[in-house]
Design a protein around this motif. Sequence first.
Motif, mmCIF file in Angstrom:
data_model
loop_
_atom_site.group_PDB
_atom_site.id
_atom_site.type_symbol
_atom_site.label_atom_id
_atom_site.label_comp_id
_atom_site.label_asym_id
_atom_site.label_seq_id
_atom_site.Cartn_x
_atom_site.Cartn_y
_atom_site.Cartn_z
ATOM 1 N N UNK A 246 47.461 3.776 18.416
ATOM 2 C CA UNK A 246 47.351 3.820 16.963
ATOM 3 C C UNK A 246 46.465 2.679 16.505
ATOM 4 N N UNK A 247 45.655 2.950 15.478
ATOM 5 C CA UNK A 247 44.805 1.888 14.952
ATOM 6 C C UNK A 247 45.617 0.998 14.021
ATOM 7 N N UNK A 248 44.972 0.025 13.397
ATOM 8 C CA UNK A 248 45.682 -0.947 12.570
ATOM 9 C C UNK A 248 46.290 -0.347 11.311
ATOM 10 N N UNK A 249 45.914 0.896 10.977
ATOM 11 C CA UNK A 249 46.501 1.563 9.805
ATOM 12 C C UNK A 249 47.565 2.588 10.215
ATOM 13 N N UNK A 250 47.795 2.733 11.517
ATOM 14 C CA UNK A 250 48.808 3.659 11.992
ATOM 15 C C UNK A 250 48.307 5.034 12.372
ATOM 16 N N UNK A 251 47.008 5.276 12.283
ATOM 17 C CA UNK A 251 46.465 6.583 12.661
ATOM 18 C C UNK A 251 46.389 6.695 14.185
ATOM 19 N N UNK A 252 46.718 7.861 14.699
ATOM 20 C CA UNK A 252 46.676 8.079 16.130
ATOM 21 C C UNK A 252 45.301 8.492 16.608
ATOM 22 N N UNK A 253 44.930 8.050 17.788
ATOM 23 C CA UNK A 253 43.657 8.419 18.390
ATOM 24 C C UNK A 253 43.685 8.103 19.873
ATOM 25 N N UNK A 254 42.572 8.322 20.535
ATOM 26 C CA UNK A 254 42.452 8.026 21.960
ATOM 27 C C UNK A 254 41.472 6.878 22.144
ATOM 28 N N UNK A 255 41.860 5.896 22.943
ATOM 29 C CA UNK A 255 41.063 4.681 23.087
ATOM 30 C C UNK A 255 40.374 4.595 24.437
ATOM 31 N N UNK A 256 39.141 4.083 24.405
ATOM 32 C CA UNK A 256 38.429 3.680 25.616
ATOM 33 C C UNK A 256 38.023 2.227 25.426
ATOM 34 N N UNK A 257 37.928 1.493 26.519
ATOM 35 C CA UNK A 257 37.589 0.083 26.386
ATOM 36 C C UNK A 257 36.647 -0.368 27.490
ATOM 37 N N UNK A 258 36.036 -1.512 27.254
ATOM 38 C CA UNK A 258 35.081 -2.077 28.191
ATOM 39 C C UNK A 258 35.312 -3.585 28.236
ATOM 40 N N UNK A 259 35.598 -4.110 29.426
ATOM 41 C CA UNK A 259 35.869 -5.537 29.582
ATOM 42 C C UNK A 259 34.637 -6.261 30.101
ATOM 43 N N UNK A 260 34.313 -7.377 29.447
ATOM 44 C CA UNK A 260 33.252 -8.258 29.912
ATOM 45 C C UNK A 260 33.869 -9.567 30.380
ATOM 46 N N UNK A 261 33.032 -10.521 30.718
ATOM 47 C CA UNK A 261 33.528 -11.783 31.247
ATOM 48 C C UNK A 261 34.414 -12.522 30.255
ATOM 49 N N UNK A 262 34.065 -12.463 28.966
ATOM 50 C CA UNK A 262 34.808 -13.235 27.977
ATOM 51 C C UNK A 262 35.361 -12.395 26.828
ATOM 52 N N UNK A 263 35.281 -11.079 26.940
ATOM 53 C CA UNK A 263 35.739 -10.254 25.834
ATOM 54 C C UNK A 263 36.078 -8.835 26.285
ATOM 55 N N UNK A 264 36.781 -8.140 25.407
ATOM 56 C CA UNK A 264 37.093 -6.727 25.629
ATOM 57 C C UNK A 264 36.802 -5.978 24.335
ATOM 58 N N UNK A 265 36.020 -4.912 24.435
ATOM 59 C CA UNK A 265 35.754 -4.050 23.287
ATOM 60 C C UNK A 265 36.512 -2.752 23.439
ATOM 61 N N UNK A 266 37.127 -2.280 22.366
ATOM 62 C CA UNK A 266 37.889 -1.034 22.417
ATOM 63 C C UNK A 266 37.527 -0.148 21.232
ATOM 64 N N UNK A 267 37.301 1.115 21.513
ATOM 65 C CA UNK A 267 36.995 2.103 20.486
ATOM 66 C C UNK A 267 38.108 3.144 20.463
ATOM 67 N N UNK A 268 38.621 3.414 19.259
ATOM 68 C CA UNK A 268 39.626 4.454 19.083
ATOM 69 C C UNK A 268 38.947 5.662 18.441
ATOM 70 N N UNK A 269 39.040 6.796 19.107
ATOM 71 C CA UNK A 269 38.346 8.013 18.692
ATOM 72 C C UNK A 269 39.352 9.071 18.245
ATOM 73 N N UNK A 270 39.031 9.769 17.179
ATOM 74 C CA UNK A 270 39.814 10.934 16.771
ATOM 75 C C UNK A 270 39.375 12.102 17.649
ATOM 76 N N UNK A 271 40.224 12.575 18.575
ATOM 77 C CA UNK A 271 39.801 13.625 19.504
ATOM 78 C C UNK A 271 39.543 14.968 18.851
ATOM 79 N N UNK A 272 39.974 15.145 17.593
ATOM 80 C CA UNK A 272 39.752 16.427 16.910
ATOM 81 C C UNK A 272 38.392 16.490 16.237
ATOM 82 N N UNK A 273 37.828 15.324 15.882
ATOM 83 C CA UNK A 273 36.561 15.318 15.142
ATOM 84 C C UNK A 273 35.463 14.485 15.800
ATOM 85 N N UNK A 274 35.819 13.648 16.757
ATOM 86 C CA UNK A 274 34.926 12.693 17.434
ATOM 87 C C UNK A 274 34.623 11.474 16.570
ATOM 88 N N UNK A 275 35.236 11.366 15.395
ATOM 89 C CA UNK A 275 34.997 10.218 14.522
ATOM 90 C C UNK A 275 35.591 8.946 15.130
#
Length: 307
Positions: A246-275
Motif C-alpha cells: 500500500x502506498x502512503x495514502x493506503x491505495x493498494x498496488x504492486x511494487x518493484x524496487x532497485x537497490x544501489x550502494x547507498x539507496x533503494x528506489x521503489x515504484x508502486x504500480x496500479x496493475x489495472x491501469x499501469x499508472x
Amino acid sequence: MTTYDDTEENGMNERGALLDFPGADELATAGHVEPLSERTLARVLAEVEAAVATEGAAGAKAGVVAVTPIRRLTGRRRALIGLLAMAAVATGVVTYANNGTSSAGTHSEARTGTAAVFLDDISTVAASQSASSGKYWKMRTTVGDEYISQSMDEYVVSSGKAAKKGRHPDWQFGPKDLDWNGLDQLTTDPAQLLALLQTAPRPKSISPFDQAASLLTESPAGPKLRAGVFKAMAGLKGVKLVGQVKDSTGRGGTAVEFAEAKSVGQVIVDPKTSAILEYTFTWTAGPSKGKVTHHTVLSAGFTDKIG
C-alpha cells in the motif's frame, strides 16, 4: 459424534506440523504473498506429494508407492519439504494479483514470477490505454497540483491560485535529456530503450531505474512509450518484485524496487491501469541514511487549462 482433533502424537496441531520443517521460519518471514489460484495450488501440492513419494520409494516394493499425507510427514520427508520451501525463499518467487478489467481484457488469476514477468504484464496493460493529448500535463499529488506545459514551464496551484515555478527539468534517459517534444521522438522499442538505459552514466546522472521511473511517473509519455519503458525496466539487472503493498495514502498496488550502494528506489504500480501510484526513495547509507522521500501521484492526465 466424535469431535475432529488434528493434534498429532507429538502434541502438534495440523498447522504446527505443517510448519515443522527446516526453513519454515524463513518462509514465514519472507513477506506477504497473494493466495495462489486453485489451479496453481493444486499443481504445487501435486509436485510436493510427488517429491515425497519419490523420496519414499526407496526400498518399497516395485510398483507400490504409498504417499503419506503432508501433516503426517516426519524426519527426512519434512526435511525434503523444507528444501522446497527454502528454494522458494531463495529464488525470491512471489505472487501478484492483476485484478480487474481493462481494455486489454480481464486479469483475475494470480501469477507467480519475477519482476520481469510482472513488468512484461504491465507493459501489455500500458499499451492498451487510450492515447490522449492536451496543452498541459497535470499531476495531482499529496503536496498539490502541478502542471507542465509543452514548453516545459512548470506551474503549481496553491489556495486556488496558479503560480509559475520555473522550467521543469528534462527527463534523463541514458545519454538523452528529453523535453515534451523529445518524448514523441524517442523510440518505443524495448530493446533500444534498454540499450539507452545501459549506456555509460554521465556525471551526476541518476540510475537507469530512476530514469525509467521518473519518465513513467512524471512525463506525458504515450501508451506505446510507457509500454516500451516497462519492458526495458524488466531487463535491468537488480530489479526486484516486492509484491502487493500500500502506498502512503493506503491505495493498494504492486511494487518493484532497485537497490544501489547507498539507496533503494521503489515504484508502486496500479496493475489495472499501469499508472504509477508512488515513487519512494530511501537512503540506506551515508549522511542521509534513513531519509525517505515519497512522491505520491493521486491522478495524472492531460488538460487544456490550469486550475
